[in-house]
Design a protein around this motif. Structure first.
Motif, PDB file in Angstrom:
ATOM      1  N   ILE A 124       0.851  -1.189   0.000  1.00  0.00           N
ATOM      2  CA  ILE A 124       0.000   0.000   0.000  1.00  0.00           C
ATOM      3  C   ILE A 124       0.887   1.240   0.000  1.00  0.00           C
ATOM      4  CG2 ILE A 124      -1.626   1.361   1.378  1.00  0.00           C
ATOM      5  CD1 ILE A 124      -2.950  -1.230   2.217  1.00  0.00           C
ATOM      6  N   LEU A 125       0.598   2.151  -0.911  1.00  0.00           N
ATOM      7  CA  LEU A 125       1.341   3.399  -1.002  1.00  0.00           C
ATOM      8  C   LEU A 125       0.518   4.533  -0.409  1.00  0.00           C
ATOM      9  CD1 LEU A 125       3.689   5.188  -2.035  1.00  0.00           C
ATOM     10  CD2 LEU A 125       2.439   5.369  -4.215  1.00  0.00           C
ATOM     11  N   HIS A 126       1.100   5.217   0.563  1.00  0.00           N
ATOM     12  CA  HIS A 126       0.469   6.387   1.187  1.00  0.00           C
ATOM     13  C   HIS A 126       1.336   7.605   0.903  1.00  0.00           C
ATOM     14  CE1 HIS A 126       0.318   8.907   5.079  1.00  0.00           C
ATOM     15  NE2 HIS A 126      -0.553   9.398   4.210  1.00  0.00           N
ATOM     16  N   MET A 127       0.732   8.667   0.332  1.00  0.00           N
ATOM     17  CA  MET A 127       1.472   9.896   0.063  1.00  0.00           C
ATOM     18  C   MET A 127       0.770  11.093   0.689  1.00  0.00           C
ATOM     19  SD  MET A 127       3.010   9.710  -3.821  1.00  0.00           S
ATOM     20  CE  MET A 127       1.427   9.643  -4.664  1.00  0.00           C
ATOM     21  N   GLU A 128       1.582  12.001   1.207  1.00  0.00           N
ATOM     22  CA  GLU A 128       1.099  13.289   1.702  1.00  0.00           C
ATOM     23  C   GLU A 128       1.817  14.392   0.943  1.00  0.00           C
ATOM     24  OE1 GLU A 128      -1.297  14.031   4.145  1.00  0.00           O
ATOM     25  OE2 GLU A 128      -1.733  11.879   3.870  1.00  0.00           O
ATOM     26  N   PHE A 129       1.091  15.434   0.588  1.00  0.00           N
ATOM     27  CA  PHE A 129       1.675  16.594  -0.092  1.00  0.00           C
ATOM     28  C   PHE A 129       1.771  17.729   0.907  1.00  0.00           C
ATOM     29  CE2 PHE A 129      -0.786  14.090  -3.092  1.00  0.00           C
ATOM     30  CZ  PHE A 129       0.216  13.707  -3.966  1.00  0.00           C
ATOM     31  N   GLN A 130       2.984  18.213   1.138  1.00  0.00           N
ATOM     32  CA  GLN A 130       3.228  19.184   2.200  1.00  0.00           C
ATOM     33  C   GLN A 130       3.814  20.467   1.624  1.00  0.00           C
ATOM     34  OE1 GLN A 130       2.177  18.660   5.190  1.00  0.00           O
ATOM     35  NE2 GLN A 130       2.971  20.541   6.095  1.00  0.00           N
ATOM     36  N   SER A 131       3.149  21.608   1.892  1.00  0.00           N
ATOM     37  CA  SER A 131       3.576  22.877   1.311  1.00  0.00           C
ATOM     38  C   SER A 131       4.389  23.737   2.272  1.00  0.00           C
ATOM     39  CB  SER A 131       2.359  23.663   0.817  1.00  0.00           C
ATOM     40  OG  SER A 131       1.465  23.930   1.883  1.00  0.00           O
ATOM     41  N   PHE A 132       4.590  23.263   3.517  1.00  0.00           N
ATOM     42  CA  PHE A 132       5.426  24.000   4.467  1.00  0.00           C
ATOM     43  C   PHE A 132       6.131  23.003   5.381  1.00  0.00           C
ATOM     44  CE2 PHE A 132       1.371  23.396   6.531  1.00  0.00           C
ATOM     45  CZ  PHE A 132       1.685  23.122   7.854  1.00  0.00           C
ATOM     46  N   ASN A 133       7.183  23.455   6.045  1.00  0.00           N
ATOM     47  CA  ASN A 133       7.938  22.578   6.945  1.00  0.00           C
ATOM     48  C   ASN A 133       7.175  22.414   8.249  1.00  0.00           C
ATOM     49  OD1 ASN A 133      10.689  21.957   5.680  1.00  0.00           O
ATOM     50  ND2 ASN A 133      10.526  24.172   5.360  1.00  0.00           N
ATOM     51  N   ASP A 134       6.665  21.218   8.476  1.00  0.00           N
ATOM     52  CA  ASP A 134       5.881  20.911   9.669  1.00  0.00           C
ATOM     53  C   ASP A 134       6.738  20.073  10.620  1.00  0.00           C
ATOM     54  OD1 ASP A 134       4.044  20.267  11.584  1.00  0.00           O
ATOM     55  OD2 ASP A 134       2.604  19.325  10.236  1.00  0.00           O
ATOM     56  N   THR A 135       7.084  20.629  11.772  1.00  0.00           N
ATOM     57  CA  THR A 135       7.913  19.909  12.734  1.00  0.00           C
ATOM     58  C   THR A 135       7.178  18.699  13.316  1.00  0.00           C
ATOM     59  OG1 THR A 135       7.162  21.410  14.485  1.00  0.00           O
ATOM     60  CG2 THR A 135       9.211  21.976  13.367  1.00  0.00           C
ATOM     61  N   GLU A 180       0.965  29.577  -6.786  1.00  0.00           N
ATOM     62  CA  GLU A 180       1.085  30.421  -5.596  1.00  0.00           C
ATOM     63  C   GLU A 180       2.315  29.993  -4.800  1.00  0.00           C
ATOM     64  OE1 GLU A 180      -2.401  30.583  -3.172  1.00  0.00           O
ATOM     65  OE2 GLU A 180      -3.733  30.943  -4.865  1.00  0.00           O
ATOM     66  N   LEU A 181       2.702  28.726  -4.970  1.00  0.00           N
ATOM     67  CA  LEU A 181       3.877  28.189  -4.291  1.00  0.00           C
ATOM     68  C   LEU A 181       5.179  28.577  -5.005  1.00  0.00           C
ATOM     69  CD1 LEU A 181       2.387  24.645  -3.650  1.00  0.00           C
ATOM     70  CD2 LEU A 181       2.998  26.281  -1.871  1.00  0.00           C
ATOM     71  N   ARG A 182       5.073  29.114  -6.210  1.00  0.00           N
ATOM     72  CA  ARG A 182       6.229  29.536  -6.989  1.00  0.00           C
ATOM     73  C   ARG A 182       5.972  30.961  -7.491  1.00  0.00           C
ATOM     74  NH1 ARG A 182       7.247  25.549  -4.684  1.00  0.00           N
ATOM     75  NH2 ARG A 182       7.902  23.510  -5.502  1.00  0.00           N
ATOM     76  N   PRO A 183       6.132  31.971  -6.618  1.00  0.00           N
ATOM     77  CA  PRO A 183       5.731  33.356  -6.939  1.00  0.00           C
ATOM     78  C   PRO A 183       6.270  33.893  -8.256  1.00  0.00           C
ATOM     79  CG  PRO A 183       6.299  33.170  -4.617  1.00  0.00           C
ATOM     80  CD  PRO A 183       6.669  31.866  -5.251  1.00  0.00           C
ATOM     81  N   ASN A 184       7.550  33.663  -8.557  1.00  0.00           N
ATOM     82  CA  ASN A 184       8.109  34.180  -9.814  1.00  0.00           C
ATOM     83  C   ASN A 184       7.404  33.603 -11.028  1.00  0.00           C
ATOM     84  OD1 ASN A 184      10.000  35.929  -8.760  1.00  0.00           O
ATOM     85  ND2 ASN A 184      11.622  34.404  -8.695  1.00  0.00           N
ATOM     86  N   LEU A 185       7.176  32.293 -11.003  1.00  0.00           N
ATOM     87  CA  LEU A 185       6.497  31.631 -12.111  1.00  0.00           C
ATOM     88  C   LEU A 185       5.055  32.112 -12.220  1.00  0.00           C
ATOM     89  CD1 LEU A 185       6.396  29.521 -14.353  1.00  0.00           C
ATOM     90  CD2 LEU A 185       5.934  27.777 -12.610  1.00  0.00           C
ATOM     91  N   ARG A 186       4.425  32.346 -11.098  1.00  0.00           N
ATOM     92  CA  ARG A 186       3.026  32.789 -11.106  1.00  0.00           C
ATOM     93  C   ARG A 186       2.882  34.166 -11.752  1.00  0.00           C
ATOM     94  NH1 ARG A 186      -1.544  34.704  -8.029  1.00  0.00           N
ATOM     95  NH2 ARG A 186      -3.171  33.119  -8.078  1.00  0.00           N
ATOM     96  N   ILE A 187       3.826  35.053 -11.461  1.00  0.00           N
ATOM     97  CA  ILE A 187       3.797  36.386 -12.063  1.00  0.00           C
ATOM     98  C   ILE A 187       3.871  36.266 -13.589  1.00  0.00           C
ATOM     99  CG2 ILE A 187       5.111  38.532 -12.346  1.00  0.00           C
ATOM    100  CD1 ILE A 187       5.989  38.185  -9.393  1.00  0.00           C
TER     101      ILE A 187
END
Length: 297
Positions: free
Chosen positions: A54-65, A178-185
């Motif tokens: 079984i493969l479990h994946m989480e997508f994380q957009s910030f460093n969570d301690t 939104e996670l890549r500001p330069n590219l979004r502009i």
């Protein structure tokens, strides 16, 4: 739930063809429910592989301690539901800051490990060469050396879509970047002339759970009561304001209320885009740049 997280979950319901091969240690046999009964836990992605693991994946957009503890809770819930310990766990980090999360937990009587992958380790060209539109949109988060080439590929992908598909695809791309500001502009600039409109009644559609949130964040809800047709361009001001605020939050970890209010008072889209570029490149002099540009003490 942040719109970026909703968009990623929505994208992986369609399983990006090439990216799934990169992330998964074996071919995917079937997708599994992401809610885990008897608990309030819901994972981002769960699948049974052809080797019966079984493969479990989480997508994380910030460093969570707290990530190791979260992954441990997910592991035990998955193991209990499927009566197996043949579980492979992967955290896919999609944030813009440097990856700093740990991939293990060591306490008395317990050693627990899982894998972490910074998606920027993947060359975007690998996904852009795929014929799967879902692969191509995920390329926005990977290692990008040629932004123009990536945007050209995204626009080329949308050419064969009908208006509704094209609108949905574009809004997903704008949300992820939104996670890549330069590219979004740059992406925002390139899609301004595109003949895509968003009508107020679209906000009520439930076909895509994420649509309402994205439209709101892009500022496309204006004029809803009047029933006017609203295009992407009318959302650019709010989008630019929110982009600057997001960059400040990413740098400082919070946004002072005075600064947030000042940014939302600005009506010059070009100034906001220029400010965003300056803030992205600023480091030690970040606060000085911010104070100078906003004329605050």
């Amino acid at each position: 739930m942040p719109s970026k997280d909703i968009t990623l979950k929505d994208i992986f319901e369609e399983v990006p063809h090439r990216l799934s091969k990169i992330l998964s240690p074996a071919p995917i046999k079937e997708l599994l429910p992401t809610s885990l009964p008897s608990t309030e836990l819901r994972v981002d992605f769960l699948a049974r592989l052809e080797d019966e693991s079984i493969l479990h994946m989480e997508f994380q957009s910030f460093n969570d301690t707290n990530m190791p503890w979260r992954m441990l809770r997910y592991y035990t819930a998955i193991a209990e539901k499927y009566k197996t310990h043949n579980i492979k766990q992967l955290v896919v980090y999609v944030g813009n800051e440097k990856l700093r999360m740990k991939s293990s937990l060591k306490i008395k009587n317990l050693v627990f490990k899982y894998e972490i992958l910074d998606i920027r380790q993947i060359d975007c060209k690998i996904l852009l060469e795929s014929q799967d539109p879902v692969d191509r949109i995920m390329a926005c988060l990977c290692k990008v050396e040629d932004e123009r080439y990536l945007i050209e590929k995204l626009i080329k992908t949308m050419e064969s879509m009908n208006e509704e598909e094209r609108k949905d695809y574009l809004l997903k791309a704008l949300t992820l970047t939104e996670l890549r500001p330069n590219l979004r502009i740059r992406l925002t600039e390139e899609v301004k002339p595109m003949p895509i409109v968003v009508r107020p009644e679209d906000i009520k559609l439930s076909k895509r759970k994420l649509r309402k949130d994205i439209l709101y964040r892009l500022g496309l809800e204006e004029g809803k009561k009047e029933g006017e047709i609203i295009g992407i361009e009318k959302g650019l001001l709010k989008s630019a304001q929110e982009m600057v605020i997001a960059i400040i939050e990413g740098k400082l970890g919070y946004v002072p209320e005075e600064i947030a209010n000042r940014i939302r008072e600005i009506r010059d889209v070009e100034f906001l885009r220029s400010l965003a570029k300056k803030l992205v490149s600023a480091s030690e002099d970040f606060m000085q740049v911010l104070a100078t540009e906003l004329k605050i003490s």
